[in-house]
Design an enzyme around this catalytic site. Structure first.
Site, PDB file in Angstrom:
ATOM      1  N   ARG A 134      41.675 -45.265  -2.611  1.00  0.00           N
ATOM      2  CA  ARG A 134      41.106 -44.009  -2.125  1.00  0.00           C
ATOM      3  C   ARG A 134      42.218 -43.076  -1.652  1.00  0.00           C
ATOM      4  O   ARG A 134      43.380 -43.469  -1.592  1.00  0.00           O
ATOM      5  CB  ARG A 134      40.083 -44.279  -1.013  1.00  0.00           C
ATOM      6  CG  ARG A 134      40.666 -45.256   0.022  1.00  0.00           C
ATOM      7  CD  ARG A 134      40.244 -45.019   1.402  1.00  0.00           C
ATOM      8  NE  ARG A 134      40.623 -43.705   1.893  1.00  0.00           N
ATOM      9  CZ  ARG A 134      41.848 -43.384   2.305  1.00  0.00           C
ATOM     10  NH1 ARG A 134      42.854 -44.262   2.263  1.00  0.00           N
ATOM     11  NH2 ARG A 134      42.116 -42.179   2.753  1.00  0.00           N
ATOM     12  N   GLY A 135      41.810 -41.836  -1.286  1.00  0.00           N
ATOM     13  CA  GLY A 135      42.802 -40.828  -0.941  1.00  0.00           C
ATOM     14  C   GLY A 135      43.126 -40.060  -2.209  1.00  0.00           C
ATOM     15  O   GLY A 135      43.320 -40.663  -3.277  1.00  0.00           O
ATOM     16  N   ALA A 136      43.180 -38.722  -2.098  1.00  0.00           N
ATOM     17  CA  ALA A 136      43.274 -37.882  -3.299  1.00  0.00           C
ATOM     18  C   ALA A 136      44.435 -38.258  -4.232  1.00  0.00           C
ATOM     19  O   ALA A 136      44.222 -38.505  -5.424  1.00  0.00           O
ATOM     20  CB  ALA A 136      43.341 -36.413  -2.877  1.00  0.00           C
ATOM     21  N   ARG A 142      34.659 -39.592  -8.867  1.00  0.00           N
ATOM     22  CA  ARG A 142      34.604 -38.882  -7.584  1.00  0.00           C
ATOM     23  C   ARG A 142      34.914 -37.401  -7.874  1.00  0.00           C
ATOM     24  O   ARG A 142      35.985 -37.101  -8.405  1.00  0.00           O
ATOM     25  CB  ARG A 142      35.604 -39.468  -6.576  1.00  0.00           C
ATOM     26  CG  ARG A 142      35.304 -40.923  -6.196  1.00  0.00           C
ATOM     27  CD  ARG A 142      36.068 -41.340  -4.944  1.00  0.00           C
ATOM     28  NE  ARG A 142      35.496 -40.777  -3.746  1.00  0.00           N
ATOM     29  CZ  ARG A 142      36.083 -40.833  -2.540  1.00  0.00           C
ATOM     30  NH1 ARG A 142      37.259 -41.401  -2.409  1.00  0.00           N
ATOM     31  NH2 ARG A 142      35.482 -40.314  -1.484  1.00  0.00           N
ATOM     32  N   GLN A 189      37.872 -44.596   7.995  1.00  0.00           N
ATOM     33  CA  GLN A 189      39.228 -44.640   7.430  1.00  0.00           C
ATOM     34  C   GLN A 189      40.294 -44.445   8.519  1.00  0.00           C
ATOM     35  O   GLN A 189      41.404 -44.958   8.405  1.00  0.00           O
ATOM     36  CB  GLN A 189      39.402 -43.561   6.354  1.00  0.00           C
ATOM     37  CG  GLN A 189      38.659 -43.824   5.059  1.00  0.00           C
ATOM     38  CD  GLN A 189      37.297 -43.166   5.048  1.00  0.00           C
ATOM     39  OE1 GLN A 189      36.667 -43.026   6.076  1.00  0.00           O
ATOM     40  NE2 GLN A 189      36.835 -42.770   3.882  1.00  0.00           N
ATOM     41  N   ASP A 230      41.637 -32.778  -0.020  1.00  0.00           N
ATOM     42  CA  ASP A 230      41.182 -33.268  -1.327  1.00  0.00           C
ATOM     43  C   ASP A 230      41.212 -32.165  -2.365  1.00  0.00           C
ATOM     44  O   ASP A 230      41.310 -32.428  -3.570  1.00  0.00           O
ATOM     45  CB  ASP A 230      39.779 -33.864  -1.207  1.00  0.00           C
ATOM     46  CG  ASP A 230      39.862 -35.196  -0.486  1.00  0.00           C
ATOM     47  OD1 ASP A 230      39.884 -35.188   0.753  1.00  0.00           O
ATOM     48  OD2 ASP A 230      39.971 -36.236  -1.173  1.00  0.00           O
ATOM     49  N   ASN A 281      38.328 -31.317   2.858  1.00  0.00           N
ATOM     50  CA  ASN A 281      38.855 -32.633   3.267  1.00  0.00           C
ATOM     51  C   ASN A 281      37.701 -33.468   3.832  1.00  0.00           C
ATOM     52  O   ASN A 281      36.554 -33.012   3.881  1.00  0.00           O
ATOM     53  CB  ASN A 281      39.983 -32.444   4.295  1.00  0.00           C
ATOM     54  CG  ASN A 281      40.742 -33.733   4.569  1.00  0.00           C
ATOM     55  OD1 ASN A 281      41.143 -34.439   3.639  1.00  0.00           O
ATOM     56  ND2 ASN A 281      40.934 -34.081   5.827  1.00  0.00           N
ATOM     57  N   LYS A 282      38.009 -34.657   4.248  1.00  0.00           N
ATOM     58  CA  LYS A 282      37.009 -35.611   4.740  1.00  0.00           C
ATOM     59  C   LYS A 282      36.066 -34.963   5.739  1.00  0.00           C
ATOM     60  O   LYS A 282      36.485 -34.205   6.607  1.00  0.00           O
ATOM     61  CB  LYS A 282      37.752 -36.790   5.378  1.00  0.00           C
ATOM     62  CG  LYS A 282      36.895 -37.868   6.002  1.00  0.00           C
ATOM     63  CD  LYS A 282      35.845 -38.442   5.072  1.00  0.00           C
ATOM     64  CE  LYS A 282      36.407 -39.028   3.803  1.00  0.00           C
ATOM     65  NZ  LYS A 282      35.359 -39.338   2.788  1.00  0.00           N
TER      66      LYS A 282
HETATM   67  O1  MRU Z   1      36.951 -40.644   0.896  1.00  0.00           O
HETATM   68  P1  MRU Z   1      38.441 -40.820   1.024  1.00  0.00           P
HETATM   69  O2  MRU Z   1      38.821 -41.916   1.952  1.00  0.00           O
HETATM   70  O3  MRU Z   1      39.107 -40.911  -0.328  1.00  0.00           O
HETATM   71  O4  MRU Z   1      38.910 -39.451   1.681  1.00  0.00           O
HETATM   72  C1  MRU Z   1      40.277 -39.224   1.848  1.00  0.00           C
HETATM   73  C2  MRU Z   1      40.592 -37.938   2.523  1.00  0.00           C
HETATM   74  O5  MRU Z   1      39.739 -37.154   2.818  1.00  0.00           O
HETATM   75  C3  MRU Z   1      42.045 -37.627   2.700  1.00  0.00           C
HETATM   76  O6  MRU Z   1      42.247 -36.853   3.846  1.00  0.00           O
HETATM   77  C4  MRU Z   1      42.552 -36.837   1.490  1.00  0.00           C
HETATM   78  O7  MRU Z   1      42.167 -37.470   0.299  1.00  0.00           O
HETATM   79  C5  MRU Z   1      44.017 -36.674   1.515  1.00  0.00           C
HETATM   80  S1  MRU Z   1      44.839 -38.213   1.201  1.00  0.00           S
HETATM   81  C6  MRU Z   1      46.510 -37.924   1.201  1.00  0.00           C
END
Ligand code: MRU
Length: 372
Positions: free
Chosen positions: A59-61, A102, A213, A254, A264-265
């Site tokens: 996970r994470g962009a 996603r 997270q 993201d 973002n999240k």
């Molecule tokens: O749903 P996730 O855990 O993939 O969400 C991640 C985030 O929102 C992060 O802040 C974003 O992807 C940046 S990661 C460097």
């Protein structure tokens, strides 16, 4: 090779994704098991990769961009003997499937688009070996994306470090660290760099409901690196700011729209509102691969909606009565006016973002984009 070595005095960095040539597999950390268990899992099919991305094992962009690109390579296994038309159709199908797992983080469709273009360039030669060459080109491009991301994280860390004073108390949300990238992270990269420079820092990690997270992953990796981290529930952030306990906020992204709106999240927007009221700097750190200038404003960014069970049973037991409606958007949008600066590998953009982000995208070495 020890995947968690402490190279050159750098903070110990976890490697959430890597390509294993010896076993033709993508080795990931299954992040759903953290912090209780650090388990590496070998992903060998595109179905497994789609499942891993969908379930947030990886996970994470930036990390899902790398995972998606490698997933395309896995998905094209066995297609080298196809006719050129069948190979092209299979490539289209695999890319379509992977990039739609996603929808919010643009890095996924961006990375898949890059490996698809690399394969198509190879196919254009039209010779008998073009399909094998195309599949090899997918792997080369995916590994290049991974290397570039590692370098981006380092540069984001160096640029962002200039914004963090010694003694700063930094609040972050979700996990935008090593576990979310191929390197030392985005939002956490400046923290790692300042820590390695000897700065005394304190990090507040928002728990980040519903999947935690912040509590599970950010707290895990920062404490592994010896950085002072304290977890708070999301609803505590505003009162900490009011009490003068937060000097700056730094989060990842993201997708960033052309006008600087930041997706973002979920919970990031609330944090930005609180920072705005308390006049606390609100920084966003992301590679330029997260900028999507084809999208004008944040409200046009697709927001992933996830399953109800994540809210109802996210803490390991049912916390919402059966039959009660649940809404679970995974991301929100922070308006550009609330963002103090956007830190990228090419430099730091400040408002007005329309011009600043366009200049960053044009600049190769970052010189045009630097504003500090
Ligand atoms: O749903 P996730 O855990 O993939 O969400 C991640 C985030 O929102 C992060 O802040 C974003 O992807 C940046 S990661 C460097």
């Amino acid at each position: 090779m020890d995947r968690n070595v402490n190279r050159g005095g750098r903070p110990r960095v976890l490697v959430p994704i890597e390509w294993r040539d010896d076993v033709e597999a993508v080795r990931i950390i299954d992040q759903t098991l953290l912090p209780e268990e650090l388990r590496y899992v070998d992903v060998v099919t595109v179905d497994q990769m789609c499942e891993a991305i969908s379930k947030l094992r990886v996970r994470g962009a930036p990390a899902i961009g790398v995972a998606g690109a490698l997933g395309v390579y896995l998905g094209m296994r066995g297609h080298e003997g196809d006719s050129a038309e069948a190979f092209a159709r299979a490539l289209e199908d695999v890319c379509q499937r992977v990039s739609s797992v996603r929808p919010t983080a643009v890095n996924l469709s961006w990375a898949v688009g890059r490996v698809q273009a690399a394969a198509k360039r190879e196919m254009a030669s039209g010779d008998a070996y073009a399909k094998a060459g195309a599949r090899a080109a997918i792997l080369d491009e995916a590994l290049a994306i991974m290397d570039e991301d590692r370098r981006c994280c380092e540069l984001i860390g160096l640029h962002g470090a200039e914004l963090i004073p010694d003694g700063a108390r930094v609040l972050t949300h979700c996990n935008a660290g090593a576990l979310a990238t191929a390197g030392i992270g985005t939002a956490l990269a400046p923290i790692y760099v300042r820590h390695s420079q000897g700065a005394r820092l304190k990090v507040w990690a928002d728990e980040t409901r519903p999947l935690l997270q912040g509590a599970r992953l950010t707290a895990y990796e920062l404490s592994q690196a010896g950085i002072d981290v304290t977890v708070i529930c999301d609803n505590m952030a505003a009162s900490l700011m009011a009490a003068g306990k937060v000097d700056l906020v730094i989060v990842g992204a993201d997708r960033v729209a052309a006008n600087g709106d930041v997706c973002n999240k979920i919970g990031t927007y609330g944090l930005a509102c609180a920072a705005w009221v308390h006049q606390i700097p609100f920084y966003v750190a992301c590679p330029t691969s997260t900028l999507d200038l084809s999208i004008r404003r944040g409200e046009d960014i697709p927001i992933e909606e996830r399953g109800q069970e994540e809210v109802a049973c996210g803490l390991g037991r049912r916390t919402v009565p059966e039959g009660v409606a649940i809404y679970n958007p995974a991301f929100d949008v922070t308006p550009a006016r609330m963002v103090t600066a956007i830190i990228t590998e090419r430099g730091i953009a400040r408002p007005p973002y329309g011009r600043g982000l366009a200049r960053l995208m044009q600049s190769e070495d970052g010189s045009a984009g630097k504003t500090h």
